[in-house]
Write a protein that holds these residues in place. Structure first.
Motif, mmCIF file in Angstrom:
data_model
loop_
_atom_site.group_PDB
_atom_site.id
_atom_site.type_symbol
_atom_site.label_atom_id
_atom_site.label_comp_id
_atom_site.label_asym_id
_atom_site.label_seq_id
_atom_site.Cartn_x
_atom_site.Cartn_y
_atom_site.Cartn_z
ATOM 1 N N CYS A 179 -37.931 40.474 79.942
ATOM 2 C CA CYS A 179 -37.290 41.707 80.382
ATOM 3 C C CYS A 179 -37.354 41.772 81.906
ATOM 4 O O CYS A 179 -38.434 41.666 82.500
ATOM 5 N N GLU A 180 -36.207 41.948 82.516
ATOM 6 C CA GLU A 180 -36.146 42.018 83.972
ATOM 7 C C GLU A 180 -35.248 43.181 84.377
ATOM 8 O O GLU A 180 -34.107 43.287 83.929
ATOM 9 N N GLY B 171 -35.517 46.159 83.397
ATOM 10 C CA GLY B 171 -35.267 46.991 82.219
ATOM 11 C C GLY B 171 -34.257 46.415 81.246
ATOM 12 O O GLY B 171 -33.914 47.044 80.243
ATOM 13 N N ILE B 172 -33.779 45.195 81.511
ATOM 14 C CA ILE B 172 -32.791 44.551 80.633
ATOM 15 C C ILE B 172 -33.420 43.352 79.937
ATOM 16 O O ILE B 172 -33.941 42.433 80.586
ATOM 17 N N TRP B 173 -33.379 43.371 78.613
ATOM 18 C CA TRP B 173 -33.941 42.277 77.825
ATOM 19 C C TRP B 173 -32.927 41.146 77.673
ATOM 20 O O TRP B 173 -31.735 41.384 77.523
ATOM 21 N N GLY C 97 -29.193 42.707 77.361
ATOM 22 C CA GLY C 97 -29.576 44.031 76.888
ATOM 23 C C GLY C 97 -29.038 44.452 75.544
ATOM 24 O O GLY C 97 -29.324 45.558 75.078
#
Length: 208
Positions: free
Chosen positions: A6-7, A9-11, A33
Protein backbone atom coordinates in the motif's frame (compact mmCIF):
# COMPACT_ATOMS: atom_id res chain seq x y z
CA UNK A 1 -3.06 -8.70 10.56
CA UNK A 2 -2.81 -7.71 6.92
CA UNK A 3 -0.12 -8.26 4.33
CA UNK A 4 0.28 -6.47 1.02
CA UNK A 5 1.61 -3.37 -0.70
CA UNK A 6 0.00 0.00 0.00
CA UNK A 7 1.46 3.32 -1.06
CA UNK A 8 -0.24 6.67 -0.57
CA UNK A 9 -3.37 4.86 0.64
CA UNK A 10 -3.66 2.86 -2.61
CA UNK A 11 -3.30 -0.91 -2.52
CA UNK A 12 -1.60 -2.80 -5.34
CA UNK A 13 -0.88 -6.46 -5.91
CA UNK A 14 -1.70 -9.56 -3.83
CA UNK A 15 -2.94 -9.08 -0.27
CA UNK A 16 -3.90 -11.39 2.58
CA UNK A 17 -5.43 -10.84 6.00
CA UNK A 18 -5.85 -13.00 9.12
CA UNK A 19 -8.11 -13.40 12.14
CA UNK A 20 -6.66 -12.62 15.59
CA UNK A 21 -6.29 -16.38 15.93
CA UNK A 22 -3.84 -16.23 12.96
CA UNK A 23 -6.22 -18.25 10.76
CA UNK A 24 -6.27 -16.92 7.18
CA UNK A 25 -9.41 -14.78 6.73
CA UNK A 26 -9.10 -13.72 3.10
CA UNK A 27 -6.97 -13.03 0.07
CA UNK A 28 -7.25 -11.13 -3.18
CA UNK A 29 -5.40 -8.90 -5.60
CA UNK A 30 -5.59 -5.15 -6.00
CA UNK A 31 -4.95 -3.21 -9.18
CA UNK A 32 -4.57 0.51 -8.48
CA UNK A 33 -6.87 0.37 -5.46
CA UNK A 34 -9.53 -1.91 -6.96
CA UNK A 35 -10.03 -5.63 -6.62
CA UNK A 36 -8.98 -7.50 -9.75
CA UNK A 37 -8.94 -11.29 -10.12
CA UNK A 38 -9.94 -14.03 -7.68
CA UNK A 39 -11.16 -12.99 -4.23
CA UNK A 40 -11.67 -15.45 -1.37
CA UNK A 41 -12.61 -15.40 2.31
CA UNK A 42 -12.68 -18.16 4.93
CA UNK A 43 -14.52 -18.71 8.19
CA UNK A 44 -12.33 -18.85 11.26
CA UNK A 45 -12.88 -22.60 11.24
CA UNK A 46 -10.91 -22.72 7.99
CA UNK A 47 -13.90 -23.50 5.80
CA UNK A 48 -14.52 -21.28 2.79
CA UNK A 49 -16.86 -18.32 3.25
CA UNK A 50 -16.99 -16.54 -0.12
CA UNK A 51 -15.46 -16.79 -3.58
CA UNK A 52 -15.85 -14.30 -6.42
CA UNK A 53 -13.83 -12.92 -9.34
CA UNK A 54 -13.38 -9.19 -9.91
CA UNK A 55 -12.57 -7.39 -13.13
CA UNK A 56 -11.46 -3.79 -12.70
CA UNK A 57 -13.22 -3.54 -9.34
CA UNK A 58 -16.50 -5.15 -10.44
CA UNK A 59 -17.79 -8.64 -9.79
CA UNK A 60 -17.69 -10.93 -12.82
CA UNK A 61 -19.12 -14.43 -12.99
CA UNK A 62 -20.35 -16.50 -10.04
CA UNK A 63 -20.26 -15.24 -6.47
CA UNK A 64 -20.62 -18.11 -3.98
CA UNK A 65 -21.17 -17.83 -0.22
CA UNK A 66 -20.94 -20.68 2.29
CA UNK A 67 -22.17 -21.20 5.85
CA UNK A 68 -19.57 -22.03 8.50
CA UNK A 69 -20.77 -25.63 8.22
CA UNK A 70 -19.60 -25.81 4.60
CA UNK A 71 -23.13 -25.74 3.14
CA UNK A 72 -23.62 -23.32 0.25
CA UNK A 73 -25.57 -20.22 1.31
CA UNK A 74 -26.07 -18.48 -2.04
CA UNK A 75 -24.94 -18.43 -5.67
CA UNK A 76 -25.26 -15.24 -7.71
CA UNK A 77 -23.97 -14.49 -11.20
CA UNK A 78 -22.59 -11.05 -12.06
CA UNK A 79 -21.75 -9.26 -15.27
CA UNK A 80 -19.73 -6.03 -15.01
CA UNK A 81 -20.67 -5.73 -11.34
CA UNK A 82 -24.39 -6.23 -11.81
CA UNK A 83 -26.52 -9.27 -11.00
CA UNK A 84 -27.35 -11.15 -14.19
CA UNK A 85 -29.18 -14.43 -14.74
CA UNK A 86 -30.22 -17.02 -12.17
CA UNK A 87 -29.45 -16.59 -8.46
CA UNK A 88 -30.39 -18.91 -5.61
CA UNK A 89 -30.08 -19.21 -1.86
CA UNK A 90 -30.21 -22.11 0.60
CA UNK A 91 -30.95 -22.76 4.24
CA UNK A 92 -28.15 -24.27 6.31
CA UNK A 93 -29.96 -27.60 5.96
CA UNK A 94 -29.41 -27.48 2.19
CA UNK A 95 -33.08 -26.81 1.38
CA UNK A 96 -33.49 -24.01 -1.17
CA UNK A 97 -34.67 -20.76 0.45
CA UNK A 98 -35.05 -18.52 -2.60
CA UNK A 99 -34.50 -18.35 -6.37
CA UNK A 100 -34.61 -15.34 -8.67
CA UNK A 101 -33.71 -14.12 -12.12
CA UNK A 102 -31.79 -10.87 -12.56
CA UNK A 103 -31.17 -8.51 -15.46
CA UNK A 104 -28.84 -5.54 -15.04
CA UNK A 105 -29.16 -5.68 -11.21
CA UNK A 106 -32.98 -5.74 -11.36
CA UNK A 107 -35.24 -8.75 -10.69
CA UNK A 108 -36.65 -10.30 -13.86
CA UNK A 109 -39.15 -13.12 -14.07
CA UNK A 110 -40.22 -15.03 -10.96
CA UNK A 111 -38.74 -14.43 -7.51
CA UNK A 112 -39.53 -17.47 -5.32
CA UNK A 113 -39.13 -17.98 -1.57
CA UNK A 114 -39.58 -21.21 0.41
CA UNK A 115 -39.96 -22.13 4.07
CA UNK A 116 -37.26 -24.28 5.77
CA UNK A 117 -39.41 -27.39 5.22
CA UNK A 118 -39.42 -26.79 1.45
CA UNK A 119 -43.00 -25.49 1.31
CA UNK A 120 -43.81 -22.44 -0.81
CA UNK A 121 -43.61 -19.08 0.97
CA UNK A 122 -44.09 -16.50 -1.78
CA UNK A 123 -43.61 -15.69 -5.45
CA UNK A 124 -43.35 -12.26 -7.04
CA UNK A 125 -43.15 -11.62 -10.76
CA UNK A 126 -41.18 -8.93 -12.56
CA UNK A 127 -41.15 -7.71 -16.14
CA UNK A 128 -38.79 -4.99 -17.39
CA UNK A 129 -37.74 -3.83 -13.90
CA UNK A 130 -41.32 -3.62 -12.60
CA UNK A 131 -43.58 -5.84 -10.54
CA UNK A 132 -45.97 -7.25 -13.08
CA UNK A 133 -48.28 -10.22 -12.74
CA UNK A 134 -49.64 -12.30 -9.89
CA UNK A 135 -47.96 -12.07 -6.46
CA UNK A 136 -48.76 -15.02 -4.16
CA UNK A 137 -48.06 -15.85 -0.49
CA UNK A 138 -48.61 -19.01 1.58
CA UNK A 139 -48.89 -19.77 5.29
CA UNK A 140 -46.18 -21.92 6.92
CA UNK A 141 -47.22 -25.55 7.36
CA UNK A 142 -47.68 -26.96 10.85
CA UNK A 143 -46.61 -30.40 9.59
CA UNK A 144 -45.03 -31.58 6.36
CA UNK A 145 -48.03 -33.66 5.31
CA UNK A 146 -50.29 -30.59 5.51
CA UNK A 147 -51.40 -28.96 2.27
CA UNK A 148 -50.00 -25.51 1.47
CA UNK A 149 -52.61 -22.85 2.26
CA UNK A 150 -52.47 -19.52 0.43
CA UNK A 151 -52.53 -16.43 2.69
CA UNK A 152 -52.91 -13.70 0.07
CA UNK A 153 -52.54 -12.79 -3.60
CA UNK A 154 -52.63 -9.64 -5.68
CA UNK A 155 -51.97 -8.76 -9.31
CA UNK A 156 -49.49 -6.04 -10.26
CA UNK A 157 -49.43 -4.00 -13.46
CA UNK A 158 -46.22 -2.02 -14.00
CA UNK A 159 -45.49 -1.63 -10.25
CA UNK A 160 -49.11 -0.84 -9.33
CA UNK A 161 -51.71 -3.11 -7.77
CA UNK A 162 -54.53 -3.75 -10.22
CA UNK A 163 -57.54 -5.95 -9.64
CA UNK A 164 -58.65 -7.73 -6.46
CA UNK A 165 -56.21 -8.31 -3.59
CA UNK A 166 -57.40 -11.34 -1.65
CA UNK A 167 -56.49 -12.53 1.87
CA UNK A 168 -57.44 -15.85 3.48
CA UNK A 169 -57.46 -17.28 6.97
CA UNK A 170 -55.24 -20.35 7.53
CA UNK A 171 -58.45 -22.38 7.29
CA UNK A 172 -58.89 -21.22 3.69
CA UNK A 173 -61.89 -19.02 4.51
CA UNK A 174 -61.93 -15.56 2.92
CA UNK A 175 -60.52 -12.83 5.21
CA UNK A 176 -60.76 -9.77 2.97
CA UNK A 177 -60.91 -8.63 -0.64
CA UNK A 178 -59.85 -5.17 -1.82
CA UNK A 179 -60.26 -3.86 -5.36
CA UNK A 180 -57.46 -1.75 -6.88
CA UNK A 181 -57.19 0.21 -10.08
CA UNK A 182 -53.77 1.46 -11.15
CA UNK A 183 -52.41 1.36 -7.61
CA UNK A 184 -55.31 2.91 -5.67
CA UNK A 185 -58.34 1.38 -4.02
CA UNK A 186 -61.25 1.69 -6.40
CA UNK A 187 -64.42 -0.34 -6.02
CA UNK A 188 -65.53 -2.74 -3.33
CA UNK A 189 -63.51 -3.67 -0.23
CA UNK A 190 -64.89 -6.43 1.96
CA UNK A 191 -63.80 -8.22 5.14
CA UNK A 192 -65.11 -11.43 6.69
CA UNK A 193 -65.15 -13.24 10.01
CA UNK A 194 -63.39 -16.60 10.06
CA UNK A 195 -66.85 -18.19 10.19
CA UNK A 196 -67.32 -16.86 6.65
CA UNK A 197 -69.91 -14.27 7.64
CA UNK A 198 -69.45 -10.73 6.25
CA UNK A 199 -67.79 -8.26 8.65
CA UNK A 200 -67.62 -5.04 6.67
CA UNK A 201 -68.10 -3.78 3.12
CA UNK A 202 -67.01 -0.39 1.77
CA UNK A 203 -66.93 1.28 -1.61
CA UNK A 204 -63.92 3.32 -2.75
CA UNK A 205 -63.46 5.71 -5.63
CA UNK A 206 -59.92 6.75 -6.52
CA UNK A 207 -58.64 5.78 -3.07
CA UNK A 208 -61.43 7.41 -1.04
Amino acid sequence: KREGHCEGGIWNGPTKWWYDSEVLAGEGTYKIGEWDGDYKEWHESGKQKVQVTFKEGKEEGKEIWWYATGQIRSITTHKAGKKEGKAEGFFESGVKSWEAGWSGDFPEGEYWEWYPDGAKKSVMRYVKRARHGLEEHWYPRQRKSQEEEKSREVTWFKNKKHGIERHWYPSGIDMKAITYEKGVMHGQASSFFESGKPQRTSMFQNGR
